[in-house]
Design a protein around this motif. Structure first.
Motif, PDB file in Angstrom:
ATOM      1  N   ILE A 153      -0.771  -5.997  -0.406  1.00 33.76           N
ATOM      2  CA  ILE A 153      -2.012  -5.433   0.058  1.00 33.76           C
ATOM      3  C   ILE A 153      -3.112  -6.435  -0.019  1.00 33.76           C
ATOM      4  O   ILE A 153      -3.405  -6.833  -0.913  1.00 33.76           O
ATOM      5  N   ILE A 154      -3.592  -6.607   1.393  1.00 34.45           N
ATOM      6  CA  ILE A 154      -4.603  -7.794   1.640  1.00 34.45           C
ATOM      7  C   ILE A 154      -5.967  -6.827   1.743  1.00 34.45           C
ATOM      8  O   ILE A 154      -6.197  -6.432   2.815  1.00 34.45           O
ATOM      9  N   GLY A 155      -6.734  -6.554   0.456  1.00 34.62           N
ATOM     10  CA  GLY A 155      -7.864  -5.908   0.685  1.00 34.62           C
ATOM     11  C   GLY A 155      -7.760  -4.591  -0.064  1.00 34.62           C
ATOM     12  O   GLY A 155      -6.952  -3.402   0.621  1.00 34.62           O
ATOM     13  N   VAL A 156      -7.894  -4.580  -1.339  1.00 33.95           N
ATOM     14  CA  VAL A 156      -7.986  -3.512  -2.316  1.00 33.95           C
ATOM     15  C   VAL A 156      -8.933  -2.448  -2.463  1.00 33.95           C
ATOM     16  O   VAL A 156      -9.080  -2.037  -3.446  1.00 33.95           O
ATOM     17  N   GLY A 157      -9.550  -2.128  -1.373  1.00 35.69           N
ATOM     18  CA  GLY A 157     -10.595  -1.092  -1.243  1.00 35.69           C
ATOM     19  C   GLY A 157     -10.130   0.421  -1.270  1.00 35.69           C
ATOM     20  O   GLY A 157      -9.004   0.744  -1.515  1.00 35.69           O
ATOM     21  N   LEU A 158     -10.997   0.955  -0.374  1.00 39.65           N
ATOM     22  CA  LEU A 158     -10.527   2.406  -0.380  1.00 39.65           C
ATOM     23  C   LEU A 158      -9.397   2.524   0.405  1.00 39.65           C
ATOM     24  O   LEU A 158      -8.599   3.654   0.151  1.00 39.65           O
ATOM     25  N   ILE A 159      -9.152   1.963   1.586  1.00 40.75           N
ATOM     26  CA  ILE A 159      -8.037   2.109   2.482  1.00 40.75           C
ATOM     27  C   ILE A 159      -6.830   1.407   1.916  1.00 40.75           C
ATOM     28  O   ILE A 159      -5.721   2.080   1.582  1.00 40.75           O
ATOM     29  N   GLY A 160      -6.764   0.163   1.497  1.00 42.72           N
ATOM     30  CA  GLY A 160      -5.666  -0.407   0.937  1.00 42.72           C
ATOM     31  C   GLY A 160      -5.240   0.226  -0.439  1.00 42.72           C
ATOM     32  O   GLY A 160      -3.941   0.277  -0.983  1.00 42.72           O
ATOM     33  N   GLY A 161      -6.366   0.405  -1.115  1.00 44.49           N
ATOM     34  CA  GLY A 161      -6.137   1.026  -2.746  1.00 44.49           C
ATOM     35  C   GLY A 161      -5.328   2.137  -2.648  1.00 44.49           C
ATOM     36  O   GLY A 161      -4.367   2.710  -3.160  1.00 44.49           O
ATOM     37  N   SER A 162      -5.944   3.258  -1.687  1.00 45.77           N
ATOM     38  CA  SER A 162      -5.507   4.585  -1.492  1.00 45.77           C
ATOM     39  C   SER A 162      -3.832   4.533  -1.017  1.00 45.77           C
ATOM     40  O   SER A 162      -3.071   5.320  -1.414  1.00 45.77           O
ATOM     41  N   PHE A 163      -3.601   3.411  -0.102  1.00 51.37           N
ATOM     42  CA  PHE A 163      -2.384   3.296   0.362  1.00 51.37           C
ATOM     43  C   PHE A 163      -1.210   3.023  -0.725  1.00 51.37           C
ATOM     44  O   PHE A 163      -0.234   3.478  -1.009  1.00 51.37           O
ATOM     45  N   ALA A 164      -1.734   1.914  -1.791  1.00 52.89           N
ATOM     46  CA  ALA A 164      -1.113   1.754  -2.950  1.00 52.89           C
ATOM     47  C   ALA A 164      -0.634   2.912  -3.693  1.00 52.89           C
ATOM     48  O   ALA A 164       0.209   3.060  -4.221  1.00 52.89           O
ATOM     49  N   LEU A 165      -2.020   3.557  -4.088  1.00 48.62           N
ATOM     50  CA  LEU A 165      -1.762   4.872  -4.879  1.00 48.62           C
ATOM     51  C   LEU A 165      -0.859   5.886  -4.344  1.00 48.62           C
ATOM     52  O   LEU A 165      -0.124   6.584  -5.149  1.00 48.62           O
ATOM     53  N   GLY A 166      -1.072   6.060  -2.781  1.00 43.10           N
ATOM     54  CA  GLY A 166      -0.155   7.003  -2.364  1.00 43.10           C
ATOM     55  C   GLY A 166       1.487   6.664  -2.452  1.00 43.10           C
ATOM     56  O   GLY A 166       2.231   7.396  -2.864  1.00 43.10           O
ATOM     57  N   LEU A 167       1.697   5.397  -2.413  1.00 39.69           N
ATOM     58  CA  LEU A 167       3.021   4.853  -2.449  1.00 39.69           C
ATOM     59  C   LEU A 167       3.594   5.254  -3.897  1.00 39.69           C
ATOM     60  O   LEU A 167       4.918   5.575  -4.135  1.00 39.69           O
ATOM     61  N   LYS A 168       2.447   4.829  -4.929  1.00 38.44           N
ATOM     62  CA  LYS A 168       3.120   4.895  -6.300  1.00 38.44           C
ATOM     63  C   LYS A 168       3.328   6.364  -6.634  1.00 38.44           C
ATOM     64  O   LYS A 168       4.209   6.596  -7.370  1.00 38.44           O
ATOM     65  N   ARG A 169       2.345   7.216  -6.089  1.00 37.12           N
ATOM     66  CA  ARG A 169       2.598   8.554  -6.197  1.00 37.12           C
ATOM     67  C   ARG A 169       4.174   9.094  -5.939  1.00 37.12           C
ATOM     68  O   ARG A 169       4.548  10.062  -6.697  1.00 37.12           O
ATOM     69  N   ALA A 170       4.264   8.681  -4.773  1.00 33.70           N
ATOM     70  CA  ALA A 170       5.600   9.311  -4.277  1.00 33.70           C
ATOM     71  C   ALA A 170       6.848   8.417  -4.774  1.00 33.70           C
ATOM     72  O   ALA A 170       8.045   8.718  -4.544  1.00 33.70           O
ATOM     73  N   GLY A 171       6.536   7.460  -5.593  1.00 32.56           N
ATOM     74  CA  GLY A 171       7.741   6.513  -6.186  1.00 32.56           C
ATOM     75  C   GLY A 171       8.425   5.780  -5.121  1.00 32.56           C
ATOM     76  O   GLY A 171       9.560   5.565  -5.325  1.00 32.56           O
TER      77      GLY A 171
END
Length: 304
Positions: free
Chosen positions: A7-25
């Protein structure tokens, strides 16, 4: 399951994408890259990313998916920097709010490898910025528009779509041109208006008094003026032609309403207010019913 996401840019949008993927495993490893070391360090501290990339070469090694969550004007330079290290099996997508300029930048930077770039735009966000604003559920029930290119393989488009679905999103598809026309009207113009109103009030000699009495209506109308000025500068310039067309139409509406007000034409003003109220109610009812648009609007292409 994605093995590695960058993820290039780990703010609101990129960070939420990462957290969403992690939540879903749905991902084993998330690597973050950004312009500001303090932001990537904070994302690591919060567990948004598993590591911070020190170079594109190291970060992209073995990556399945790369998300560009940076201001749209940076798309070309970032893709140029990625290209020497972009493996054949890696797919790149973005989260930019404009698409024609992003596609043009991708074609110029990637050339015959543009098939590895699948443009996208999550229709979610907040006026808050940075890693601390990221939320695992930001995309739950929200639309993500994919503006796939003719060069994209269907399985690559599906990889991007599946990642967003794992974050809880609903996938829609539009052409880049249709995307930019639509969002000039319902996103880019409202942001311009909100910024303009707050700037106008702030420039008045009695601004302190005005802000003292500004209440929920002013707050709600201007909420989006708290968004990133850099990001919205880039969006406004990138979608300049469509935004100018919408701004001209809005100016014509304001001129018409000014004439009604000057003439004390209450019935004409009420007719405008009533029509707007009716349209907004239909829009809210459509959202609550799970529909993508109000009954009077054309249905966008949906591949879900």
């Amino acid at each position: 399951m994605l093995n590695k996401v960058v993820i290039i840019g780990v703010g609101l949008i990129g960070g939420s994408f990462a957290l969403g993927l992690k939540r879903a495993g749905a991902v084993r490893e998330v690597v973050g890259i950004g312009r500001h070391p303090e932001a990537t360090a904070r994302a690591l501290e919060l567990g948004i990313v598993d590591s911070v990339g020190t170079s594109y070469e190291d970060a992209l090694r073995g990556a399945d998916l790369v998300l560009l969550a940076a201001p749209v004007a940076q798309t070309g330079p970032i893709l140029q920097a990625l290209l020497p290290h972009l493996e054949q099996g890696t797919i790149v997508t973005d989260a930019g709010s404009t698409k024609c300029d992003v596609v043009a930048a991708a074609r110029a930077a990637l050339k015959d490898r543009v098939h590895q770039f699948v443009p996208g735009h999550p229709i979610a966000g907040s006026e808050s910025n940075g890693p601390d604003a990221a939320l695992a559920g930001l995309y739950d029930g929200k639309k993500v528009v994919i503006t796939a290119l003719p060069e994209n393989a269907q399985q690559d488009v599906e990889r991007v779509a599946a990642a967003w679905r794992a974050c809880g999103a609903i996938i829609h598809t539009l052409s880049p041109e249709d995307h930019d026309r639509v969002f000039a009207a319902v996103s880019h113009l409202p942001h311009l208006l909100a910024y303009a109103l707050v700037d106008d009030v702030a420039a008045k000699p009695h601004a302190d008094l005005l802000f003292q009495y500004a209440a929920s209506g002013f707050r709600d109308f201007t909420r989006i003026a708290g968004s990133s000025p850099e990001m919205w500068r880039d969006i406004s310039l990138a979608n300049r032609a469509a935004l100018l067309a919408e701004l001209d139409a809005y100016l014509a509406q304001l001129t018409s309403m000014r004439a009604m007000l000057a003439a004390a034409d209450g019935s004409a003003l009420e007719a405008v207010y009533t029509n707007a109220q009716r349209a907004r109610r239909a829009w809210i009812e459509a959202i609550e019913a799970g529909s993508s648009v109000s009954p009077s609007c054309p249905q966008p292409q949906d591949n879900t």
